[in-house]
Every structure is written in C-alpha cells, then in structure tokens.
Design a protein around this motif. Structure first.
Motif, PDB file in Angstrom:
ATOM      1  N   GLU A 144       0.970  -1.222   0.276  1.00 52.46           N
ATOM      2  CA  GLU A 144      -0.259  -0.408   0.041  1.00 52.46           C
ATOM      3  C   GLU A 144       0.861   1.206   0.191  1.00 52.46           C
ATOM      4  O   GLU A 144       2.022   1.357   1.051  1.00 52.46           O
ATOM      5  N   TYR A 146       0.788   5.234  -0.120  1.00 47.86           N
ATOM      6  CA  TYR A 146       0.698   7.146   0.605  1.00 47.86           C
ATOM      7  C   TYR A 146       1.227   8.112   0.261  1.00 47.86           C
ATOM      8  O   TYR A 146       2.609   8.173   0.793  1.00 47.86           O
ATOM      9  N   ASP A 148       2.234  12.448  -0.200  1.00 49.09           N
ATOM     10  CA  ASP A 148       2.535  13.542   0.615  1.00 49.09           C
ATOM     11  C   ASP A 148       3.224  14.319  -1.139  1.00 49.09           C
ATOM     12  O   ASP A 148       4.316  14.462  -0.678  1.00 49.09           O
ATOM     13  N   TYR A 156       4.831   4.073   1.642  1.00 51.00           N
ATOM     14  CA  TYR A 156       4.277   2.522   1.763  1.00 51.00           C
ATOM     15  C   TYR A 156       4.387   1.504   2.234  1.00 51.00           C
ATOM     16  O   TYR A 156       5.535   1.769   3.377  1.00 51.00           O
TER      17      TYR A 156
END
Length: 490
Positions: A144, A146, A148, A156
C-alpha cells in the motif's frame, strides 16, 4: 587532471555521462526477411480499482518476453517476461491504455515481434473492484502507498501473508529498472545478488526482513518508482512470486521561464557566465565543451541532462533569479569553445534547453618559458610543489618522474610521453589532461601522482603548445628541479 566536461566546477563524470545516454526507442539490426509475426497476446483486465489496475494474458507460443507501453508515459517501451502487469498511483475517473506485444528470442529465425494488442481501462471513482480471476498461489504480500505531494515523498507499507517468512524488498527508479533487467523478476534477482556479493556472508542480516514493514522514498516528477518484494529462504533463493507495484509521479508542471545568457571576462582558461531568467521559476545550468555535443540532437541533450546529471542537479544545484557562475583561472581549456546549457528544472526538466556558446582565448607560446621552483616534502606520500612560469598565459605541465624512468629517458620528453601513455591515448590527449596556465601550487600524492614511501623523483616542468584544430602538441625542452627528491619511508 583536467576533464572535458564541467558540472560547474566538477567534471569527473563527463565521459561516463556521454556514454550513459540511453535510447528509449527499440531497434532491430537484423533483416525481417520472411519471418512471420507472433500472434498478438490476448490481453484482458484482471482487476481495476479507483487508482490501480492489472492486466493479464496467456503465454504466446514462441515468445521469450513481452514489450508493453502505456499512454501516460508517452508509450515508452518496457519489457517483461511476466504475463501479468499491475499499475497503481493513477487518477480516478480516467481512461488508461496499455499496448502489449509478444517478442521472440533474439536469435529467432522464423518469427518477429507481434503486432501490439491495446487494452483500455476506465478507473471509476467510488466503484467496487471486480472480483479477480483465481490465482493458484495468490499474492503473498500486500503493498500500500500513501503519497505526500507537498514533500514529494511516498510512504509505503508491505504486509506479508506469513509474518514469519523472510523476504527481500526494494524500490527502483526508471534508470535502475532499465539497467537491471527491465522486468520484475530480473530486477529483483539482480538487486538481491548485488547485496549478497557486497555484504558476503552477512547479507542475510543486512537485507532480509519479516513481518510488517513501513518505509518511504522520495520522488521527482515524470519518474516511475517500482516496489518489488518476494519471499526468500536463508540461502537467498526466491520462494514466492515477485509482487510489484508502480508509482508514477506525474508530468513536470510546465514553466514559461526563458533565459538570457552572457559570458564575461573570458580569458585563456577562465570566464564568468551570467544567467538572467525571465521569472523566479527554478532552473539549472551546465557547462560543456561544444565538441562533446557535436552529434547530439535536442532529445539527446535532454536525455543527457535527465539521465546523467539529474541526481547532481537535484543535490543542491537548482537556482532561482539572476545568478553568475565563475570559472577561475585553470578551470577551462585555452582556445576552446564551450556551450552553456540552461533549462527550467523542477526535480526534472520543465522547459526546452537554452544554449549559449563562447570561446576562451589562445594561450601564449611556450618556447621561451622558464620556471621558478619551491619544493617541500610533507611525508612518505606527499610532496608540496610550487612552480611559477615566466609567462602566466603560457601552457605547461609539471611531472614527477620516478628515478628509474629518469635514468632511461632523461630529457627525451616525447619518448617519455609515448612510454607513459602506452598507446592508449595520444600525446595531444595526454597534454590536454595535464596542461595548465598560471602558477602550480599543489600537493603531489600517492593516489593522483604515484608518490610512494622511500622513493625518488626528478620533477620537471615542460612548456607546450596545443593545436586544437589538428589535435597535436609540441613539447619544448623539459626544465628539471635540479636534484632528486626522495620521500621518507615512514
């Protein structure tokens, strides 16, 4: 040692940089003749979510690998041996297209690459993912990510199905992906082998992990980052399939910055380059010898900047507003044309490249050059030498000749140069590497000059004239320091 490329004041990587340009266009140097194309892969969508999807196809008989390209990367060709591709970090409510073709073995005589099969995928927001096709093994890891954007960083996580299983995971940029194989299995395997070779018997403690992992990577615009993970045993054998995902950072935000460039105070081996940007957008610049770009197209130059110098530029060589770069005496070559490359930069190229050329002045003749010497032995491997020429605008070089070479060659500079170059480079190239103007004030050492403990050297300075048009050099009579210099043993 003088170099032919100059990254501001750094120049060591020029020749490697020139050879590192990679063409992204595949080509076939053979003749197709009567070869027939392989069947096109029958590509289908395996699963699709809001920001990711995967495609799959059945193996094509006679295919060794598969080429694929994506519309969001400008259809840049990649290669894989897998029949499953996954893409992530995409935008919901968007359509994406992928083309896949079957590639035969490089020595195939009956077949050639198949026509590309294109599949189109629409990623619908807030929609439920379709059920994936059955997978007999199943993914052993969940990745997964994310993003920014404010810090241009992706966090991750990797969650293994078996928290006790050893695994190796890593991230790879586009360049690393291409250099290490261009497909998940090869890149993962080559990277792990590199760590095993480097760390030796301690590799397992250095790279193997278990359980939940959270990590991060920084990114730049217009670049993919590939996250790969697979289970391993204690010997480094892969025991699961390689699970991968790809993050694409998106295109570089466009910039309308333009530049005026001017070279001032151009001397024999020095200059000051001024850059006047049209706005406060960020940019960078490089200085190269014009001859090095002789056969380069605009696209080649952009590849050179992005691939070879991207890390250097992002490491503190980005500017905003008016600036000047000073190349001090001795940093440039006399009678040489240089090209300034100036371009918008926002972690990657954001504009076309502006070029500006200037030429340094010719050096004075060196036939009547004389020298004054200062010498100090600093230790077993260091000798401080100061040589002042009678004409600071003339070219010369200073050489520490070992005593055994002095006994053999004496003042025969041409024979000595032929001996030390061993036919690997010409005397002209050798002279360009070491010639300079002005006062020499430096410490000769073991690494750069072969100064060793308990050894004797006869230092000499020799005037020279370089002809850059004919690429020839004229050496004059060497002038020796006057006595042998011997380093202490310790």
């Amino acid at each position: 040692m003088k170099k032919r490329f100059y990254l501001m004041t750094l120049a060591f990587f020029a020749i490697a940089a020139m050879s590192a340009i990679v063409s992204c266009t595949p080509h076939n140097t053979g003749e197709d003749g009567d070869r027939v194309p392989l069947p096109s892969p029958e590509v289908s969508v395996r699963e699709a979510g809001e920001t990711s999807f995967s495609i799959v196809w059945s193996p094509v008989a006679g295919a060794e690998s598969y080429n694929y390209s994506c519309d969001w990367t400008g259809y840049r060709t990649e290669n894989t041996a897998d029949t499953l591709l996954s893409f992530s970090g995409l935008v919901p409510d968007s359509t994406y297209r992928v083309r896949v073709s079957a590639v035969p073995a490089s020595d195939a005589v009956m077949f050639k690459e198949s026509p590309a099969e294109e599949v189109s995928v629409y990623l619908e927001s807030n929609g439920s993912d379709p059920e994936p096709d059955p997978d007999p093994e199943g993914d052993m890891f969940t990745i997964e990510m994310y993003d920014d954007p404010s810090s241009m960083e992706v966090i991750y996580t990797i969650t293994p199905e078996d928290p006790q299983m050893l695994f190796y995971r890593d991230c790879f940029t586009d360049v690393q992906w291409s250099e290490m194989g261009g497909n998940s299995e090869d890149v993962w395997a080559n990277a792990l082998q590199g760590y095993m070779d480097f760390f030796g018997s301690s590799w397992l403690n250095m790279v193997a992990e278990t359980g939940f992992v959270e990590s991060f990577f920084d990114y730049v615009y217009d670049e993919h980052t590939y996250i790969l993970v697979a289970g391993i045993d204690s010997l480094g054998n892969r025991i699961t399939s390689v699970v991968d995902t790809v993050f694409y950072s998106g295109p570089v935000p466009p910039s309308d910055i333009t530049f005026d460039v001017e070279a001032r105070d151009v001397g024999i081996s020095s200059a000051v380059v001024w850059v006047y940007p049209s706005n406060d957008d960020t940019y960078s610049m490089l200085l190269v010898e014009s001859v090095s770009l002789k056969d380069y197209s605009e696209a080649d130059i952009e590849d050179l900047i992005s691939i070879s110098y991207g890390d250097y530029i992002n490491d503190g060589h980005v500017y905003s507003g008016e600036m000047n770069m000073t190349y001090r005496e001795g940093q440039l070559e006399p009678d040489t044309e240089y090209t300034v490359l100036v371009f918008g930069w926002n972690t990657a190229l954001s504009t076309d490249v502006t070029t500006y050329s200037f030429r340094t002045e010719k050096a004075s003749g060196s036939s009547d050059l004389t020298f004054e010497w200062e010498m100090e032995i600093l230790g077993p491997t260091q000798i401080h030498v100061v040589v002042t020429p009678s004409d600071p605008a003339s070219q010369y070089m200073v050489v520490p000749m070992p005593d055994y070479d002095y006994e053999e060659f004496g003042s025969d500079i041409n024979a000595y140069v032929e001996y030390v170059t061993m036919g690997m480079i010409t005397p002209y190239e050798y002279a360009r590497m070491f010639a300079h103007t002005g006062t020499t004030d430096r410490v000769f050492n073991d690494w750069d000059d072969g100064i060793y403990p308990g050894s004797s050297y006869m230092f000499f300075a020799v005037g020279l004239d370089l002809d850059n048009e004919s690429e020839t050099v004229s050496f004059y009579e060497p002038q020796f320091y006057g006595e042998m210099v011997t380093t202490p043993t310790e």
